[in-house]
Design an enzyme around this catalytic site. Structure first.
Site, PDB file in Angstrom:
ATOM      1  N   ASP A  34       0.871  -1.175   0.000  1.00 59.28           N
ATOM      2  CA  ASP A  34       0.000   0.000   0.000  1.00 59.28           C
ATOM      3  C   ASP A  34       0.905   1.221   0.000  1.00 59.28           C
ATOM      4  O   ASP A  34       1.634   1.460   0.973  1.00 59.28           O
ATOM      5  CB  ASP A  34      -0.887  -0.033   1.244  1.00 59.28           C
ATOM      6  N   SER A  87       0.618  11.625 -16.618  1.00 60.88           N
ATOM      7  CA  SER A  87      -0.690  11.897 -17.195  1.00 60.88           C
ATOM      8  C   SER A  87      -0.653  13.235 -17.901  1.00 60.88           C
ATOM      9  O   SER A  87       0.056  14.153 -17.482  1.00 60.88           O
ATOM     10  CB  SER A  87      -1.750  11.931 -16.083  1.00 60.88           C
ATOM     11  N   TYR A 131      -6.823  16.293  -8.838  1.00 58.81           N
ATOM     12  CA  TYR A 131      -6.073  15.263  -9.571  1.00 58.81           C
ATOM     13  C   TYR A 131      -4.915  15.896 -10.332  1.00 58.81           C
ATOM     14  O   TYR A 131      -3.773  15.409 -10.267  1.00 58.81           O
ATOM     15  CB  TYR A 131      -7.005  14.529 -10.534  1.00 58.81           C
TER      16      TYR A 131
END
Length: 293
Positions: free
Chosen positions: A64, A141, A154
């Site tokens: 995680d 991205s 984001y």
């Protein structure tokens, strides 16, 4: 030939899963892949993709990226003791009017996308620096290169990842460690389905009518883009493989040239006005941007 040890985050689906399968299935068995995921209950999809083959080239670990102890435990489970290629791929999305996002939700996005990436790199970087060799690949991205409406948090997380990697790349030249960002546009993965998204029909969401209308237009735009222009994960994986195999990889690789003209406007007009107008026209021209502009 000695196997290259690869650790990949976010392997329960999408790009991480596909990359793990491709590398672990190499006929030459050149890679030992440690595929990590937060929830091991989701490992079945990866196991089915491997069909039980190449057990000596694939191990699945719980990790995680929001939990430093979990990252350290994964590191200590690597029998080879070192990672040659680190792929920071874990990420989550958040979409909706900014004023509707709770602080806990925003912290969660930053914890995974930004701090999760930093924690992971922090954990494996000292050994790479000591050995004077290593590759760090980060799933970037287009939302880290250009602002997108209703994606403010984001984009903030991805813009910050860009700054982190660019800064590291300058330093790590001195250690023969290469940092590369794989800049993705829309991809046919579970990302869009799994992102946290404000529902416009939710009566508990307090937002003005015009913003709500623009958000509906934006959601329709996203749906159209994903239907018409989303890339398959195999196309993305090809770029990752190109970077992994390159003797001296660069900092940024673009999986598609579709969004580059808009990005170039940021350099053409330094005040940002051309980009803002162009993105607004692209996203909202099909909708009802009425006289309230």
């Amino acid at each position: 030939m000695e196997q290259k040890v690869v650790l990949i985050t976010g392997c329960s689906s999408g790009i991480g899963l596909s990359l793990a399968v491709h590398l672990a299935s190499e006929p030459s068995k050149a890679y030992k892949v440690y595929a990590t995921m937060r929830n091991l209950d989701k490992k079945q999809r990866l196991l089915e993709s491997m069909r039980g083959l190449h057990k000596e080239t694939l191990a699945i670990l719980q990790m995680d990226v929001t939990d430093q102890h979990s990252i350290l435990s994964a590191r200590d489970s690597i029998s080879e003791g070192s990672v040659d290629i680190l792929v920071c791929n874990a990420g989550v999305g958040l979409m909706g009017p900014l004023e509707t996002q709770s602080e806990d939700t925003m912290r969660g996005i930053l914890d995974v996308n930004l701090l999760g990436t930093i924690r992971t790199i922090q954990t494996f970087l000292p050994d790479m620096k000591r050995r004077r060799t290593g590759r760090i690949l980060v799933t970037g991205s287009m939302g880290g290169l250009q602002g997108l409406p209703f994606n403010e948090v984001y984009c903030a997380s991805k813009f910050a990842v860009e700054g982190t990697c660019e800064s590291l790349a300058i330093l790590l030249q001195h250690f023969n460690v290469h940092v590369s960002l794989i800049e993705c546009g829309p991809v046919n993965t579970d990302f869009l389905r799994n992102l946290t998204k404000t529902e416009v029909g939710d009566g508990s969401v307090e937002v003005d009518a015009h913003t709500r209308s623009l958000y509906e237009t934006y959601l329709h735009h996203c749906q159209t883009v994903f239907q018409n222009a989303a890339q398959d994960t195999d196309d993305i994986v090809k770029v990752f493989l190109e970077v992994i195999r390159c003797p001296c990889p660069g900092l940024r690789y673009y999986t598609s040239s579709a969004m580059l003209p808009l990005s170039s406007l940021k350099l053409t007009a330094h005040d940002g006005s051309q980009y803002v107008r162009a993105m607004g026209k692209l996203v909202f021209s099909a909708g009802s941007t009425d006289s309230q502009n």
